[in-house]
Design a protein around this motif. Structure first.
Motif, PDB file in Angstrom:
ATOM      1  N   ALA A 142       0.496  -1.401   0.185  1.00 27.06           N
ATOM      2  CA  ALA A 142       0.248   0.055  -0.017  1.00 27.06           C
ATOM      3  C   ALA A 142       0.519   1.186   0.150  1.00 27.06           C
ATOM      4  O   ALA A 142       0.452   2.519  -0.125  1.00 27.06           O
ATOM      5  CB  ALA A 142      -0.945   0.292   1.067  1.00 27.06           C
ATOM      6  N   TYR A 145       1.827   1.943  -3.227  1.00 31.31           N
ATOM      7  CA  TYR A 145       0.484   2.820  -4.143  1.00 31.31           C
ATOM      8  C   TYR A 145       0.727   4.413  -3.628  1.00 31.31           C
ATOM      9  O   TYR A 145       0.709   4.968  -4.665  1.00 31.31           O
ATOM     10  CB  TYR A 145      -0.801   2.420  -3.714  1.00 31.31           C
ATOM     11  N   GLY A 176       3.281  -3.414  -5.475  1.00 30.51           N
ATOM     12  CA  GLY A 176       2.718  -2.550  -5.163  1.00 30.51           C
ATOM     13  C   GLY A 176       1.450  -2.748  -5.703  1.00 30.51           C
ATOM     14  O   GLY A 176       1.130  -3.043  -6.863  1.00 30.51           O
ATOM     15  N   TYR A 178      -1.228  -1.161  -8.013  1.00 29.48           N
ATOM     16  CA  TYR A 178      -1.143  -0.121  -9.117  1.00 29.48           C
ATOM     17  C   TYR A 178      -2.265  -0.288  -9.889  1.00 29.48           C
ATOM     18  O   TYR A 178      -3.026   0.763 -10.501  1.00 29.48           O
ATOM     19  CB  TYR A 178       0.252   0.244  -9.528  1.00 29.48           C
ATOM     20  N   ASP A 179      -2.959  -1.158  -9.828  1.00 26.51           N
ATOM     21  CA  ASP A 179      -4.438  -1.799 -11.129  1.00 26.51           C
ATOM     22  C   ASP A 179      -5.249  -3.004 -10.019  1.00 26.51           C
ATOM     23  O   ASP A 179      -5.115  -3.487 -10.515  1.00 26.51           O
ATOM     24  CB  ASP A 179      -3.814  -1.721 -12.557  1.00 26.51           C
ATOM     25  N   GLN A 199      -6.231   4.987  -9.201  1.00 21.71           N
ATOM     26  CA  GLN A 199      -5.698   3.571  -9.478  1.00 21.71           C
ATOM     27  C   GLN A 199      -4.652   4.561 -10.247  1.00 21.71           C
ATOM     28  O   GLN A 199      -4.009   6.245 -11.000  1.00 21.71           O
ATOM     29  CB  GLN A 199      -5.803   2.911 -11.202  1.00 21.71           C
ATOM     30  N   VAL A 200      -3.131   3.767 -10.251  1.00 21.94           N
ATOM     31  CA  VAL A 200      -1.854   4.238 -10.897  1.00 21.94           C
ATOM     32  C   VAL A 200      -1.114   3.882 -11.516  1.00 21.94           C
ATOM     33  O   VAL A 200      -0.887   4.994 -12.755  1.00 21.94           O
ATOM     34  CB  VAL A 200      -0.911   4.136  -9.468  1.00 21.94           C
ATOM     35  N   GLN A 227       0.681  -6.436 -11.927  1.00 19.14           N
ATOM     36  CA  GLN A 227       0.322  -5.348 -11.597  1.00 19.14           C
ATOM     37  C   GLN A 227       1.203  -4.223 -12.075  1.00 19.14           C
ATOM     38  O   GLN A 227       1.803  -3.324 -12.270  1.00 19.14           O
ATOM     39  CB  GLN A 227      -0.358  -5.083 -10.874  1.00 19.14           C
TER      40      GLN A 227
END
Length: 288
Positions: A142, A145, A176, A178-179, A199-200, A227
């Motif tokens: 997290a 993220y 991470g 990320y999506d 979302q990253v 991800q």
């Protein structure tokens, strides 16, 4: 990398899982990591809220190569900077000033408050370190993220009078999300009206971004390794520098626990991080 006999490896991996899932376990790694050569300053305020504080680790000898702001994981509802003295101390011994901030958690706050806290902490450390010292954003799970949002979504640092390309020397993301699918326990953390910017990955697809080191274990059962692969591919397609390191056999916990010396045989995380940061601190490649 030296591989220990199976019984010792199982013991060490169990220690890693314990260390990063409970404060008492984390204290084991902290106790086993000596602080010689490192100055530790605790409870430095970066905001008025109870959790808006960070611990700072400084190498005692020589000028620092750069500064790293490390955001820990915990699914945005658990975690404490006290658990990561082993990380701050170890990276400080490699020549970096390291800040480990707390940030507000659910249910006290929801997205994007924990990212905004991350930006506020980064600004406080930047102001303290000065404009000339290269500063890295680093995070696990997290925390990766949060770091990814700071590095790739300009709005958060811009709200603090900074920018990713102007102030972030590099992003180091470990395991991470990320999506990811927002459901179950995460549903109330990310309000419906903010999910289109939550979302990253979409932010990485356009524009120029700081160089990235993206690390993930192939045996991660908590966050899908795809991800990290998807994020690396998106950055590379945008013309950004993104180094992808998939660590064979590493899981979600041991990949960050491997920074502590008793567990360093489990993954090359420490060397990957410091080699990446050393190259940027020496060369300052910038965005794109």
């Amino acid at each position: 990398m030296r591989i220990l006999p199976a019984p010792f490896r199982l013991f060490a991996l169990g220690l890693a899982a314990l260390a990063l899932s409970a404060c008492s376990g984390a204290q084991v790694l902290n106790t086993l990591t000596t602080a010689s050569g490192v100055t530790i300053e605790r409870d430095v305020r970066y905001g008025p809220e109870a959790r808006q504080a960070y611990d700072l680790y400084r190498p005692e000898n020589g000028e620092p190569k750069g500064a790293i702001v490390y955001y820990y994981g915990g699914s945005w509802d658990t975690g404490s900077r006290d658990m990561y003295r082993f990380l701050g101390t170890t990276l400080a011994k490699r020549g970096y000033v390291v800040a480990v901030p707390d940030y507000r958690l659910y249910p006290e706050v929801t997205f994007p408050a924990f990212v905004e806290d991350g930006a506020l902490a980064f600004r406080a450390v930047r102001e303290r370190m000065g404009a000339d010292l290269p500063m890295f954003v680093m995070g696990h799970s997290a925390g990766a993220y949060i770091g990814g949002m700071l590095a790739f979504a300009p709005r958060y640092l811009q709200a603090q009078g900074m920018s990713p390309c102007g102030d972030v020397a590099g992003f180091i993301g470990i395991s991470g999300p990320y999506d990811f699918r927002i459901s179950g326990r995460y549903d109330p953390m990310f309000p419906q009206d903010s999910r289109d910017i939550s979302q990253v990955l979409p932010f990485a697809k356009d524009g120029q971004h700081p160089p990235s080191l993206l690390i993930h274990g192939t045996s991660d059962k908590t966050v899908e390794p795809r991800q990290t692969r998807d994020l690396a591919e998106a950055l590379q397609r945008s013309g950004d520098s993104a180094e992808l390191q998939m660590v064979e056999g590493a899981g979600h916990i041991d990949i960050i626990g491997a920074i502590a010396w008793p567990l360093r045989f489990t993954a090359p995380t420490l060397d990957l991080v410091t080699e990446f940061a050393d190259g940027i601190a020496a060369d300052s490649p910038g965005c794109g």
